[in-house]
Write a protein that holds these residues in place. Structure first.
Motif, PDB file in Angstrom:
ATOM      1  N   ALA A  64       0.833  -1.206   0.000  1.00  0.00           N
ATOM      2  CA  ALA A  64       0.000   0.000   0.000  1.00  0.00           C
ATOM      3  C   ALA A  64       0.865   1.253   0.000  1.00  0.00           C
ATOM      4  CB  ALA A  64      -0.928  -0.015   1.216  1.00  0.00           C
ATOM      5  N   TYR A  65       1.930   1.246   0.802  1.00  0.00           N
ATOM      6  CA  TYR A  65       2.822   2.407   0.846  1.00  0.00           C
ATOM      7  C   TYR A  65       3.501   2.613  -0.502  1.00  0.00           C
ATOM      8  CZ  TYR A  65       7.027   5.130   1.804  1.00  0.00           C
ATOM      9  OH  TYR A  65       8.029   6.063   1.745  1.00  0.00           O
ATOM     10  N   ASN A  77       2.178   5.392 -14.595  1.00  0.00           N
ATOM     11  CA  ASN A  77       0.836   4.828 -14.765  1.00  0.00           C
ATOM     12  C   ASN A  77       0.977   3.315 -14.771  1.00  0.00           C
ATOM     13  OD1 ASN A  77       0.819   3.667 -17.596  1.00  0.00           O
ATOM     14  ND2 ASN A  77       1.439   5.789 -18.033  1.00  0.00           N
ATOM     15  N   TYR A  78      -0.113   2.632 -14.481  1.00  0.00           N
ATOM     16  CA  TYR A  78      -0.036   1.187 -14.270  1.00  0.00           C
ATOM     17  C   TYR A  78       0.301   0.416 -15.547  1.00  0.00           C
ATOM     18  CZ  TYR A  78      -1.629   1.538  -9.488  1.00  0.00           C
ATOM     19  OH  TYR A  78      -1.704   1.822  -8.146  1.00  0.00           O
ATOM     20  N   LEU A 110       5.287 -12.212  -2.375  1.00  0.00           N
ATOM     21  CA  LEU A 110       5.281 -12.958  -3.627  1.00  0.00           C
ATOM     22  C   LEU A 110       3.865 -13.379  -4.000  1.00  0.00           C
ATOM     23  CD1 LEU A 110       7.606 -13.638  -5.503  1.00  0.00           C
ATOM     24  CD2 LEU A 110       7.723 -15.909  -4.461  1.00  0.00           C
ATOM     25  N   LYS A 111       3.070 -13.791  -3.012  1.00  0.00           N
ATOM     26  CA  LYS A 111       1.689 -14.182  -3.284  1.00  0.00           C
ATOM     27  C   LYS A 111       0.840 -12.999  -3.740  1.00  0.00           C
ATOM     28  CE  LYS A 111       1.530 -18.128  -0.093  1.00  0.00           C
ATOM     29  NZ  LYS A 111       0.944 -18.651   1.166  1.00  0.00           N
ATOM     30  N   LEU A 112       1.240 -11.794  -3.301  1.00  0.00           N
ATOM     31  CA  LEU A 112       0.493 -10.579  -3.664  1.00  0.00           C
ATOM     32  C   LEU A 112       1.151  -9.826  -4.816  1.00  0.00           C
ATOM     33  CD1 LEU A 112      -0.249  -9.286  -0.044  1.00  0.00           C
ATOM     34  CD2 LEU A 112      -1.874 -10.393  -1.596  1.00  0.00           C
ATOM     35  N   TRP A 116       1.586  -5.455  -6.850  1.00  0.00           N
ATOM     36  CA  TRP A 116       2.765  -4.578  -6.803  1.00  0.00           C
ATOM     37  C   TRP A 116       2.580  -3.430  -7.792  1.00  0.00           C
ATOM     38  CZ3 TRP A 116       7.852  -7.943  -6.853  1.00  0.00           C
ATOM     39  CH2 TRP A 116       7.815  -8.845  -5.769  1.00  0.00           C
ATOM     40  N   PRO A 117       3.056  -2.247  -7.462  1.00  0.00           N
ATOM     41  CA  PRO A 117       2.928  -1.135  -8.420  1.00  0.00           C
ATOM     42  C   PRO A 117       3.753  -1.336  -9.686  1.00  0.00           C
ATOM     43  CG  PRO A 117       4.221  -0.484  -6.489  1.00  0.00           C
ATOM     44  CD  PRO A 117       3.635  -1.808  -6.186  1.00  0.00           C
TER      45      PRO A 117
END
Length: 277
Positions: A64-65, A77-78, A110-112, A116-117
């Protein structure tokens, strides 16, 4: 009635302010001698600060940070994130000990990974002041996939002395005074760093002094087993709110605050932790 013999205790050191006490050297000696065994043999508590639930919370906060940092960058941008090396997040765990918490955080990150941005934006750095503990991580097979992927590194780092971290795998040096976008984890560490003790008696500030005694005459830290033989006695003497001098006016302000607020109090000033910050 049976007369119980009274133990005789001999002075080892007398009237030291807490941060200058031999107790900190004894604690350091304990971790140097035990290294990873301090956790594997449950000599120190660790579950509350090294469990999967906490690692899950930390991993989500880290993502989140990082996402917030990227959102505030107008070039991001993504669909086409910038390949900016300054946007590489170093997650530095101070006093990683057995390494379990770091491993759990890495697993969850790793699971998430889909959240990641951008790709390859995290590197987790395990640190400890005992090289034998660092060597344990280096030889610990569960970390190997993270080492190979460049997601994890390790370093010997003394939280009370060092201002740089030398990464032993990447052979790079991180300057902690200039570490943009770094994330620091310090579970169960600040309480093991040097502190000073004070009390307020009838509106007067006093420094608390520590004296150490031993069952053995002419005892010292060089003699094995001192920690098992020692006895601690506490004393105090009047001091003022300029205790830390001009070099640490922020610490003096803490003393001033307590003296304004209390007529009777006992409190600690965590000098080691504050200096680390």
């Amino acid at each position: 009635p049976v007369n119980t013999p009274v133990k005789t205790y001999y002075p080892v050191e007398s009237g030291k302010k807490l941060s200058s006490s031999l107790l900190w050297d004894l604690q350091r000696q304990f971790y140097e001698e035990q290294n990873v065994n301090a956790w594997s043999q449950s000599l120190v508590p660790h579950f509350v600060s090294s469990n999967a639930y906490l690692a899950n919370c930390y991993a989500r906060l880290i993502i989140a940070y990082a996402t917030d940092v990227y959102k505030n960058d107008p070039s991001f941008n993504y669909n086409h994130p910038p390949e900016n090396t300054l946007k590489y997040f170093n997650i530095v765990e101070i006093g990683a000990g057995h390494g379990k918490f770091g491993y759990l955080v890495l697993q969850k990150l790793l699971k998430l990974q889909d959240f990641w941005p951008r790709e390859n934006c995290f590197r987790y750095i395990l640190t400890d002041f005992v090289q034998e503990t660092v060597d344990f991580w280096a030889q610990n097979e569960p970390f190997d996939p993270f080492f190979r992927a460049g997601m994890c590194d390790y370093a010997k780092f003394d939280a009370e002395k060092d201002t740089q971290i030398f990464l032993q795998r990447a052979h790079q040096t991180l300057d902690l005074k200039n570490a943009p976008n770094s994330i620091f984890i310090s579970n169960y560490v600040f309480d093991t760093l040097k502190q000073d003790a004070f009390r307020i008696q009838n509106g007067k500030l006093e420094e608390v002094l520590c004296s150490i005694f031993s069952e053995k005459e002419n005892d010292s830290i060089e003699v094995e087993g001192l920690m098992d033989r020692l006895k601690i006695k506490w004393g105090s003497r009047v001091c003022d709110t300029e205790y830390y001098g001009d070099e640490n006016e922020e610490f003096n302000s803490i003393l001033e605050y307590y003296l304004r607020k209390h007529l009777q109090a006992n409190f600690l000033v965590p000098t080691g932790g504050l200096n680390l910050i």
